[in-house]
Design an enzyme around this catalytic site. Structure first.
Site, PDB file in Angstrom:
ATOM      1  N   ASP A   1       0.827  -1.216   0.000  1.00  0.00           N
ATOM      2  CA  ASP A   1       0.000   0.000   0.000  1.00  0.00           C
ATOM      3  C   ASP A   1       0.854   1.257   0.000  1.00  0.00           C
ATOM      4  OD1 ASP A   1      -2.254  -1.521   0.008  1.00  0.00           O
ATOM      5  OD2 ASP A   1      -2.754  -1.192   2.124  1.00  0.00           O
TER       6      ASP A   1
ATOM      7  N   ASP B   1       0.130  -0.432   5.922  1.00  0.00           N
ATOM      8  CA  ASP B   1      -0.999  -1.168   5.346  1.00  0.00           C
ATOM      9  C   ASP B   1      -2.284  -0.514   5.840  1.00  0.00           C
ATOM     10  OD1 ASP B   1      -1.899  -3.145   3.677  1.00  0.00           O
ATOM     11  OD2 ASP B   1      -2.013  -4.670   5.231  1.00  0.00           O
TER      12      ASP B   1
ATOM     13  N   LYS C   1      -6.198  -0.486   6.288  1.00  0.00           N
ATOM     14  CA  LYS C   1      -7.306  -1.429   6.364  1.00  0.00           C
ATOM     15  C   LYS C   1      -8.596  -0.693   6.721  1.00  0.00           C
ATOM     16  CE  LYS C   1      -4.778  -5.093   5.660  1.00  0.00           C
ATOM     17  NZ  LYS C   1      -4.882  -5.840   4.383  1.00  0.00           N
TER      18      LYS C   1
END
Length: 340
Positions: free
Chosen positions: A246, A259, A261
């Site tokens: 990412d 990352d 989420k």
């Protein structure tokens, strides 16, 4: 006290019963009580001993063992012997043994000792963005999905069946499609923020699908700087796996694989993110062994954004924690390779 004396006198054979009722004793020491007591004692029927009615010869040993011991004749040895007869030999007590820590067969280090870092980084201020190429290498996502623990697979399947029961198959398919779309839009909005170094566009802020997620991560974005990669492909040249990271940027001064989420439920602890730490560790290892990247990473960050706009939970992974999850990732990778 009087009763005790009376019984003591009765138990003495030489003493005649008449002596118990001598006038001096009765007059000076509770005469009426003594007579009443003796009358009461003699009026009771003699208690029958059940063992006297048993065939003494036939059950001689049993009767003797019951009547001859005033205290228990059992010892620890006899109790153990009896338990062995009734329940079988007991398991030997052992202190709880900790689960053996598995060591990966292929101990590839997380930090690449052979990678040379240039003194001056690339002059371009734009983050790296390498497209993901189709190859025979398995992706990090596929490896984690196919090596999921039975317990985790059970809970995932139970959640899926519950959602199908509530929404129907078509409804569940639409639900998962919308979740995937929201994730894509959220990542695209973050990319535009990092590339322009400005806040999200008006359209993005007003988009109901992602506006809550963007509001959720605002306090985290303030601590993110020096973005080096965005939605960029990485591959581990030694272990032969790939993935799409990412973001790689500094979080509070530490270079991290980040990352992003999305979640509808709060995940305040790292353990609530399931296999995400393994995913981050896998990306860190891939970057460090990928010749396309002229830097190495030792930290990770998982940011859980919420649809309702509540503050996101950032879970920072320091080098030691990343190393722990790297070793777990290597075991999962080995398991996948053995299966395939």
């Amino acid at each position: 006290l009087v009763r005790m004396k009376f019984l003591q006198l009765l138990s003495r054979k030489p003493v005649k019963l008449g002596m118990l009722f001598q006038i001096p004793f009765c007059q000076n020491q509770f005469p009426y009580l003594c007579l009443a007591t003796s009358a009461c004692l003699y009026s009771k029927k003699k208690k029958v001993n059940g063992y006297e009615q048993v065939d003494q010869e036939k059950y001689k040993n049993l009767v003797y063992s019951v009547t001859s011991y005033k205290t228990s004749a059992q010892t620890p040895e006899t109790i153990l012997e009896e338990d062995n007869l009734l329940y079988g030999p007991p398991d030997k007590h052992r202190p709880p043994v900790k689960a053996e820590t598995k060591i990966p067969k292929n101990c590839v280090p997380l930090i690449n000792p052979d990678k040379r870092i240039p003194l001056l980084s690339s002059e371009s201020n734009l983050p790296m963005k390498i497209s993901l190429q189709k190859t025979k290498m398995p992706s990090v996502t596929r490896i984690l999905q196919q090596t999921m623990s039975p317990q985790q697979a059970f809970y995932l399947e139970r959640w899926k069946q519950k959602m199908i029961q509530e929404l129907g198959k078509d409804g569940f398919a639409e639900y998962t499609k919308n979740l995937f779309l929201q994730g894509e839009l959220f990542h695209a909005a973050l990319e535009s923020i990092f590339l322009s170094e400005k806040v999200a566009t008006k359209e993005q802020r007003e988009d109901v699908a992602i506006s809550g997620y963007l509001s959720s991560v605002q306090h985290v974005l303030k601590d993110v700087s020096e973005v080096k990669a965005l939605e960029s492909a990485v591959q581990h040249e030694t272990l032969q796996y790939l993935g799409l990271v990412d973001c790689v940027a500094k979080y509070r001064g530490q270079l991290c694989v980040i990352d992003w989420k999305t979640s509808e439920k709060p995940k305040p602890f790292l353990k609530n993110t399931f296999d995400n730490p393994l995913q981050v560790a896998a990306y860190i290892g891939a970057i460090n062994h990928d010749a396309n990247y002229d830097f190495q990473v030792s930290c990770g960050l998982i940011v859980v954004a919420y649809k309702n706009g509540s503050p996101a939970h950032p879970h920072f992974m320091d080098p030691d924690l990343c190393l722990q999850y790297w070793n777990k990732w290597l075991l999962r990778l080995e398991e996948y390779m053995d299966k395939n």
